[in-house]
Enzyme design. Structure first.
Site, PDB file in Angstrom:
ATOM      1  CG  LEU A  80     -45.453 -18.649 -29.329  1.00 38.04           C
ATOM      2  CD1 LEU A  80     -46.016 -19.588 -30.389  1.00 38.04           C
ATOM      3  CD2 LEU A  80     -44.173 -19.220 -28.732  1.00 38.04           C
ATOM      4  CG  ASP A  81     -40.242 -13.654 -30.462  1.00 40.68           C
ATOM      5  OD1 ASP A  81     -40.670 -13.105 -29.440  1.00 40.68           O
ATOM      6  OD2 ASP A  81     -39.060 -14.011 -30.613  1.00 40.68           O
ATOM      7  NE  ARG A  82     -45.789  -9.382 -37.896  1.00 45.71           N
ATOM      8  CZ  ARG A  82     -45.949  -8.182 -38.455  1.00 45.71           C
ATOM      9  NH1 ARG A  82     -45.324  -7.126 -37.954  1.00 45.71           N
ATOM     10  NH2 ARG A  82     -46.737  -8.043 -39.508  1.00 45.71           N
ATOM     11  NE  ARG A 123     -35.737 -13.460 -32.836  1.00 45.24           N
ATOM     12  CZ  ARG A 123     -36.557 -12.477 -33.227  1.00 45.24           C
ATOM     13  NH1 ARG A 123     -37.764 -12.356 -32.674  1.00 45.24           N
ATOM     14  NH2 ARG A 123     -36.176 -11.631 -34.150  1.00 45.24           N
TER      15      ARG A 123
END
Length: 246
Positions: free
Chosen positions: A65-67, A166
């Site tokens: 998962l992205d930060r 995103r």
């Protein structure tokens, strides 16, 4: 009002959503890296390290998962399970569902089929299914508009490209609130100034897969975290919490 975009206190235990002898899932906080990365030299705490210390054993993240993204993050507890689960993710047999708050009114339903280019120039197919759960118009002037409009959406990626959700939401001109660099910097500043909010409002709410050993269907869900919940209350007055049970 204090800005809430800090990495969680490492002294606080991570929230466990699911645990067996070979798998464990956490509700990863927004702002926490999964593992050490040379492009985030400012970070000193990582989900892998914190969970390892919390459980007292080695853990293997089977996906990423992205930060800035919160929600369901799955780990294997053995090398064998790690290999099998990574293969499931790579083959696209794991069903993933996300929630996001985005700018503007999105369509009721939409399939975003838009290839994405990797940093090395390779172009990859990328597909995301979108469903609008709720819309809101609030009396907050923005630019030439007297009000501001937002949508709460459910996103289901059928491919797993870097920053896919995103980039796809930016592509259809409904960027995720708090996203940088793919989002709208003016909207992000508006949320910082008006609501003291600079968390990216993207949450991994659900994953479903078949347990490699038992064949049992496994569904793991994660409740939205504090800032996402606050923005739901702020933007979508009287929102129906039942729609988040995805």
């Amino acid at each position: 009002m204090e800005v809430s975009n800090v990495v969680p206190d490492p002294r606080q235990p991570l929230t466990l959503l699911y645990q067996t002898v070979d798998l464990v899932a956490i509700n990863k906080p927004h702002g926490l890296l999964v593992h050490r990365s040379p492009i985030a030299s400012d970070a000193s705490e990582f989900a892998v390290q914190l969970l390892r210390d919390q459980l007292g054993q080695r853990v293997y993240p089977v996906h990423r998962l992205d930060r800035k993204t919160g929600g369901v993050l799955l780990f294997a507890l053995t090398e064998a399970m790690n290999s099998v689960m990574q293969q499931q993710f790579a083959e696209g047999t794991v069903d993933k569902t996300y929630l996001a708050i985005v700018r503007g009114y999105t369509d009721d339903e939409q399939v975003i089929d838009y290839p994405l280019r990797r940093d090395d120039g390779v172009v990859q197919d990328a597909v995301t299914a979108l469903k609008t759960l709720q819309r809101a118009e609030i009396p907050l002037p923005f630019g030439k508009h007297a009000t501001s409009r937002y949508s709460l959406v459910e996103l289901k990626p059928t491919t797993g490209r870097m920053h896919q959700l995103r980039k796809h939401m930016a592509h259809i001109l409904h960027p995720i609130i708090g996203d940088r660099p793919h989002g709208c910097n003016k909207q992000n500043k508006l949320f910082l100034d008006q609501f003291a909010m600079n968390t990216m409002l993207l949450h991994a709410s659900r994953i479903q897969f078949t347990h490699p050993q038992t064949g049992e269907p496994i569904v793991i869900t994660a409740p939205v975290q504090a800032e996402f919940s606050r923005m739901l209350t702020t933007l979508f007055s009287g929102y129906d919490s039942a729609i988040l049970q995805v």
